[in-house]
Design a protein around this motif. Structure first.
Motif, PDB file in Angstrom:
ATOM      1  N   CYS A  32     -29.632  -0.322  75.155  1.00  0.00           N
ATOM      2  CA  CYS A  32     -29.946  -1.349  74.171  1.00  0.00           C
ATOM      3  C   CYS A  32     -29.197  -2.642  74.495  1.00  0.00           C
ATOM      4  CB  CYS A  32     -29.569  -0.854  72.781  1.00  0.00           C
ATOM      5  SG  CYS A  32     -30.233  -1.906  71.474  1.00  0.00           S
ATOM      6  N   ASP A  33     -29.824  -3.760  74.167  1.00  0.00           N
ATOM      7  CA  ASP A  33     -29.233  -5.057  74.511  1.00  0.00           C
ATOM      8  C   ASP A  33     -28.008  -5.426  73.682  1.00  0.00           C
ATOM      9  OD1 ASP A  33     -30.456  -5.664  72.093  1.00  0.00           O
ATOM     10  OD2 ASP A  33     -31.675  -7.303  72.884  1.00  0.00           O
ATOM     11  N   ASP A  34     -27.675  -4.622  72.651  1.00  0.00           N
ATOM     12  CA  ASP A  34     -26.463  -4.919  71.888  1.00  0.00           C
ATOM     13  C   ASP A  34     -25.227  -4.224  72.458  1.00  0.00           C
ATOM     14  OD1 ASP A  34     -27.018  -2.331  71.100  1.00  0.00           O
ATOM     15  OD2 ASP A  34     -26.778  -2.709  68.967  1.00  0.00           O
ATOM     16  N   MET A  35     -25.386  -3.570  73.598  1.00  0.00           N
ATOM     17  CA  MET A  35     -24.271  -2.888  74.268  1.00  0.00           C
ATOM     18  C   MET A  35     -23.332  -3.921  74.895  1.00  0.00           C
ATOM     19  SD  MET A  35     -24.549   0.011  77.235  1.00  0.00           S
ATOM     20  CE  MET A  35     -25.159   1.237  76.109  1.00  0.00           C
ATOM     21  N   ARG A  84     -22.303  -9.342  74.772  1.00  0.00           N
ATOM     22  CA  ARG A  84     -23.295  -8.271  74.799  1.00  0.00           C
ATOM     23  C   ARG A  84     -24.303  -8.521  75.911  1.00  0.00           C
ATOM     24  NH1 ARG A  84     -20.103  -5.438  72.315  1.00  0.00           N
ATOM     25  NH2 ARG A  84     -19.809  -5.700  70.104  1.00  0.00           N
ATOM     26  N   LEU A  85     -25.025  -7.485  76.277  1.00  0.00           N
ATOM     27  CA  LEU A  85     -26.024  -7.628  77.334  1.00  0.00           C
ATOM     28  C   LEU A  85     -27.069  -8.670  76.964  1.00  0.00           C
ATOM     29  CD1 LEU A  85     -26.530  -3.907  78.414  1.00  0.00           C
ATOM     30  CD2 LEU A  85     -25.058  -5.650  79.435  1.00  0.00           C
ATOM     31  N   ARG A  86     -27.455  -8.739  75.687  1.00  0.00           N
ATOM     32  CA  ARG A  86     -28.449  -9.742  75.276  1.00  0.00           C
ATOM     33  C   ARG A  86     -27.927 -11.153  75.509  1.00  0.00           C
ATOM     34  NH1 ARG A  86     -26.916  -8.435  69.779  1.00  0.00           N
ATOM     35  NH2 ARG A  86     -28.542  -6.879  69.642  1.00  0.00           N
ATOM     36  N   ASP A  87     -26.614 -11.342  75.339  1.00  0.00           N
ATOM     37  CA  ASP A  87     -26.018 -12.658  75.578  1.00  0.00           C
ATOM     38  C   ASP A  87     -26.106 -13.027  77.057  1.00  0.00           C
ATOM     39  OD1 ASP A  87     -25.260 -12.619  72.864  1.00  0.00           O
ATOM     40  OD2 ASP A  87     -23.335 -11.686  73.361  1.00  0.00           O
TER      41      ASP A  87
END
Length: 99
Positions: A32-35, A84-87
């Motif tokens: 998940c991108d919040d990791m 986070r990965l999304r960032d």
């Protein structure tokens, strides 16, 4: 004359005709991108892989990150433990730090 029986090859057997989805599925574990970056690096180490497929909350693929990219981001001045990965995927230039 000798008869030869052939069987069709699956589409995945020919890498030229693979879809983006097939390539990303083969790329590595999905996360998940919040990791966080640290957790993502730990997942890679545990899975014995050098890359992760990143998905959003709707399980839609949003990108691909490599161990080298994450390590470079972690070692950069832009890194914080809240990253986070999304960032990383949404911030222009942050992955350029790894290149």
């Amino acid at each position: 004359m000798t008869l030869v029986q052939t069987q069709p090859r699956p589409a995945s057997a020919n890498p030229v005709h693979r879809t983006v989805v097939e390539v990303m599925d083969a790329a590595g574990p999905r996360v998940c991108d919040d990791m966080s970056v640290e957790v993502a690096l730990a997942v890679m180490a545990a899975a014995g892989t050098g890359r992760l497929v990143v998905c959003d909350q709707d399980d839609q693929r949003t990108g691909l990150v490599t161990q080298a990219e994450l390590a470079a981001v972690r070692d950069s001045s832009a890194y914080t433990d809240r990253l986070r990965l999304r960032d990383i995927l949404s911030t222009p230039g942050i992955l350029a730090l790894s290149r």
